[in-house]
Scaffold this active site. Structure first.
Site, PDB file in Angstrom:
ATOM      1  N   SER A 119       0.834  -1.210   0.000  1.00 55.26           N
ATOM      2  CA  SER A 119       0.000   0.000   0.000  1.00 55.26           C
ATOM      3  C   SER A 119       0.863   1.252   0.000  1.00 55.26           C
ATOM      4  CB  SER A 119      -0.857   0.064   1.257  1.00 55.26           C
ATOM      5  OG  SER A 119      -1.606  -1.090   1.411  1.00 55.26           O
ATOM      6  N   HIS A 140      -1.629  -3.288  -7.041  1.00 53.89           N
ATOM      7  CA  HIS A 140      -2.286  -2.920  -5.784  1.00 53.89           C
ATOM      8  C   HIS A 140      -3.799  -3.114  -5.850  1.00 53.89           C
ATOM      9  CE1 HIS A 140      -3.326   0.378  -2.670  1.00 53.89           C
ATOM     10  NE2 HIS A 140      -3.077  -0.751  -2.054  1.00 53.89           N
ATOM     11  N   GLU A 152      -4.699  -0.681  -8.837  1.00 49.96           N
ATOM     12  CA  GLU A 152      -3.705   0.326  -9.226  1.00 49.96           C
ATOM     13  C   GLU A 152      -2.466  -0.416  -9.732  1.00 49.96           C
ATOM     14  OE1 GLU A 152      -3.562   4.311  -6.690  1.00 49.96           O
ATOM     15  OE2 GLU A 152      -3.691   2.563  -5.408  1.00 49.96           O
ATOM     16  N   ASN A 190      -4.827   5.968  -1.920  1.00 48.78           N
ATOM     17  CA  ASN A 190      -4.527   6.286  -0.521  1.00 48.78           C
ATOM     18  C   ASN A 190      -3.972   7.700  -0.352  1.00 48.78           C
ATOM     19  OD1 ASN A 190      -5.456   3.974   0.757  1.00 48.78           O
ATOM     20  ND2 ASN A 190      -3.619   2.840   0.193  1.00 48.78           N
TER      21      ASN A 190
HETATM   22  N1  LIG Z   1      -5.568  -4.721   4.259  1.00 43.39           N
HETATM   23  C1  LIG Z   1      -5.797  -3.869   3.288  1.00 43.39           C
HETATM   24  O1  LIG Z   1      -6.843  -3.183   3.257  1.00 43.39           O
HETATM   25  C2  LIG Z   1      -4.811  -3.760   2.146  1.00 43.39           C
HETATM   26  C3  LIG Z   1      -5.231  -3.153   0.952  1.00 43.39           C
HETATM   27  C4  LIG Z   1      -4.328  -3.084  -0.126  1.00 43.39           C
HETATM   28  C5  LIG Z   1      -3.041  -3.576   0.030  1.00 43.39           C
HETATM   29  N2  LIG Z   1      -2.657  -4.148   1.216  1.00 43.39           N
HETATM   30  C6  LIG Z   1      -1.283  -4.675   1.302  1.00 43.39           C
HETATM   31  O2  LIG Z   1      -1.327  -6.088   1.146  1.00 43.39           O
HETATM   32  C7  LIG Z   1      -0.267  -6.688   1.892  1.00 43.39           C
HETATM   33  C8  LIG Z   1      -0.841  -7.716   2.825  1.00 43.39           C
HETATM   34  O3  LIG Z   1      -1.771  -7.104   3.679  1.00 43.39           O
HETATM   35  P1  LIG Z   1      -2.879  -7.949   4.459  1.00 43.39           P
HETATM   36  O4  LIG Z   1      -3.872  -6.957   4.962  1.00 43.39           O
HETATM   37  O5  LIG Z   1      -3.322  -9.101   3.622  1.00 43.39           O
HETATM   38  O6  LIG Z   1      -2.006  -8.490   5.694  1.00 43.39           O
HETATM   39  P2  LIG Z   1      -2.279  -9.761   6.622  1.00 43.39           P
HETATM   40  O7  LIG Z   1      -1.588  -9.479   7.896  1.00 43.39           O
HETATM   41  O8  LIG Z   1      -3.739 -10.107   6.641  1.00 43.39           O
HETATM   42  O9  LIG Z   1      -1.522 -10.959   5.843  1.00 43.39           O
HETATM   43  C9  LIG Z   1      -0.150 -11.023   5.665  1.00 43.39           C
HETATM   44  C10 LIG Z   1       0.248 -12.500   5.526  1.00 43.39           C
HETATM   45  O10 LIG Z   1       1.628 -12.535   5.144  1.00 43.39           O
HETATM   46  C11 LIG Z   1       2.191 -13.666   5.765  1.00 43.39           C
HETATM   47  N3  LIG Z   1       3.649 -13.523   5.770  1.00 43.39           N
HETATM   48  C12 LIG Z   1       4.436 -12.797   6.580  1.00 43.39           C
HETATM   49  N4  LIG Z   1       5.735 -12.960   6.252  1.00 43.39           N
HETATM   50  C13 LIG Z   1       5.764 -13.820   5.194  1.00 43.39           C
HETATM   51  C14 LIG Z   1       6.809 -14.395   4.412  1.00 43.39           C
HETATM   52  N5  LIG Z   1       8.077 -14.113   4.644  1.00 43.39           N
HETATM   53  N6  LIG Z   1       6.456 -15.235   3.419  1.00 43.39           N
HETATM   54  C15 LIG Z   1       5.162 -15.527   3.170  1.00 43.39           C
HETATM   55  N7  LIG Z   1       4.135 -15.038   3.878  1.00 43.39           N
HETATM   56  C16 LIG Z   1       4.434 -14.188   4.875  1.00 43.39           C
HETATM   57  C17 LIG Z   1       1.566 -13.674   7.162  1.00 43.39           C
HETATM   58  O11 LIG Z   1       1.692 -14.950   7.775  1.00 43.39           O
HETATM   59  C18 LIG Z   1       0.112 -13.298   6.838  1.00 43.39           C
HETATM   60  O12 LIG Z   1      -0.671 -14.463   6.610  1.00 43.39           O
HETATM   61  C19 LIG Z   1       0.477  -5.535   2.583  1.00 43.39           C
HETATM   62  O13 LIG Z   1       1.565  -5.163   1.783  1.00 43.39           O
HETATM   63  C20 LIG Z   1      -0.583  -4.427   2.615  1.00 43.39           C
HETATM   64  O14 LIG Z   1      -0.027  -3.139   2.638  1.00 43.39           O
HETATM   65  C21 LIG Z   1      -3.515  -4.264   2.268  1.00 43.39           C
END
Ligand SMILES: NC(=O)c1ccc[n+]([C@@H]2O[C@H](COP(=O)([O-])OP(=O)(O)OC[C@H]3O[C@@H](n4cnc5c(N)ncnc54)[C@H](O)[C@@H]3O)[C@@H](O)[C@H]2O)c1
Length: 291
Positions: A119, A140, A152, A190
């Site tokens: 993000s 994204h 995006e 964002n």
């Molecule tokens: N939550 C949102 O609204 C949103 C929206 C757009 C983008 N994002 C982006 O998406 C990404 C993930 O966010 P999320 O909300 O799904 O987080 P989340 O915490 O729900 O999930 C992250 C996952 O990554 C896993 N993980 C951690 N280290 C790892 C590794 N080395 N190898 C493999 N897996 C690993 C964790 O175990 C977890 O299951 C981030 O970069 C975030 O910025 C989030």
């Protein structure tokens, strides 16, 4: 370039949604995480979400079965080396993402495209640590992935046109819409959304309105489907604060300073829906303002 196999890294909120929409669109998906529990939970959630789509007549039972059959999981990151396109959706920490790309690199095919669902982290900086900055870009998705229409696509400074076109074709095949963004802090959505949410928190902090009047005003006065404070709770207040800090640090402009009240909620562990309390308290039957 023909993309058939897609590797998804991280099976959390975003990773499971990305695996869902990719497999539904016909791609073979290999989903990885460091936690078997996260992989199991993701598969169970994708199954439930697809079942809901079947019950609403959005897809057929045959579509659902074929989608589930196209998703495989692994705990071994390097199994993703055979993918044509990799979408990294692991925890939002730069060191975590860098380590993932470093570990993957020796196992990739020469044509593999690397992308990140980050993000806020600089795509150019992530790309510069790999052996293929021209084949690296931001992919994204919005949350929840199966519902939200926008993706995006963010070019790093070195991203080549072939890579952009290949990713754009994937977005088209998902039936979603791509918005092309340059690699500056928080990209487009964002960059605009978070300062608005932050301003809503200032409006609360300064006593201009209360939680309910601020949300009602923006719903009825600006035709927003959710109020800004309700939306902040949905996104996660820690995530909102992290993005404001990226804007503040990356653009060095005081207009992006995070509201002290937002910081206070995060310090209290009131992170929104995920912790049952944020600007609203979700522990009862209907959400009520938490203060
Ligand atoms: N939550 C949102 O609204 C949103 C929206 C757009 C983008 N994002 C982006 O998406 C990404 C993930 O966010 P999320 O909300 O799904 O987080 P989340 O915490 O729900 O999930 C992250 C996952 O990554 C896993 N993980 C951690 N280290 C790892 C590794 N080395 N190898 C493999 N897996 C690993 C964790 O175990 C977890 O299951 C981030 O970069 C975030 O910025 C989030």
């Amino acid at each position: 370039m023909e993309i058939e196999k897609i590797g998804v890294i991280g099976a959390g909120q975003m990773g499971n949604g990305i695996a869902h929409v990719m497999a539904l669109a016909g791609y073979d998906v290999l989903l990885t995480d460091v936690s078997q529990d996260a992989l199991d939970a993701a598969i169970a959630l994708i199954d439930r979400n697809l079942t809901r789509q079947v019950s609403r007549d959005k897809i057929s039972q045959t579509d659902k079965d074929a989608t589930m059959a196209r998703i495989k999981t692994t705990l071994t990151l390097t199994d993703l080396g055979a993918s044509d396109l990799i979408i990294e959706a692991a925890t939002e920490r730069e060191t975590v993402k860098q380590a993932i790309f470093e570990d993957l690199q020796p196992h990739l095919q020469p044509h593999t495209i690397l992308t990140s669902n980050t993000s806020s982290i600089s795509i150019t900086r992530l790309a510069s640590r790999t052996d293929r900055p021209e084949k690296f870009m931001g992919f994204h998705f919005m949350n929840p992935v199966p519902v939200m229409q926008l993706v995006e696509l963010i070019r790093g400074i070195a991203t080549d046109e072939e890579t952009f076109k290949a990713c754009k074709t994937v977005v088209d095949n998902l039936g979603k819409t791509a918005a092309s963004a340059e690699d500056f802090p928080a990209f487009i959505v964002n960059r605009i959304l978070m300062p608005m949410i932050n301003e809503a928190v200032y409006t609360l902090y300064e006593g201009v309105g209360n939680v309910r009047s601020i949300d009602e005003s923006m719903k009825l006065g600006a035709n927003h489907p959710m109020g800004p404070l309700e939306l902040a709770d949905f996104i996660g207040l820690d995530t909102c604060l992290a993005i404001m800090n990226v804007l503040h640090d990356g653009l060095a402009d005081t207009k992006y300073r995070p509201c002290p009240l937002l910081t206070k909620y995060v310090e209290a562990g009131w992170l929104g829906r995920k912790t049952d309390r944020g600007f609203y308290d979700y522990r009862g039957e209907t959400p009520i303002p938490s203060r």
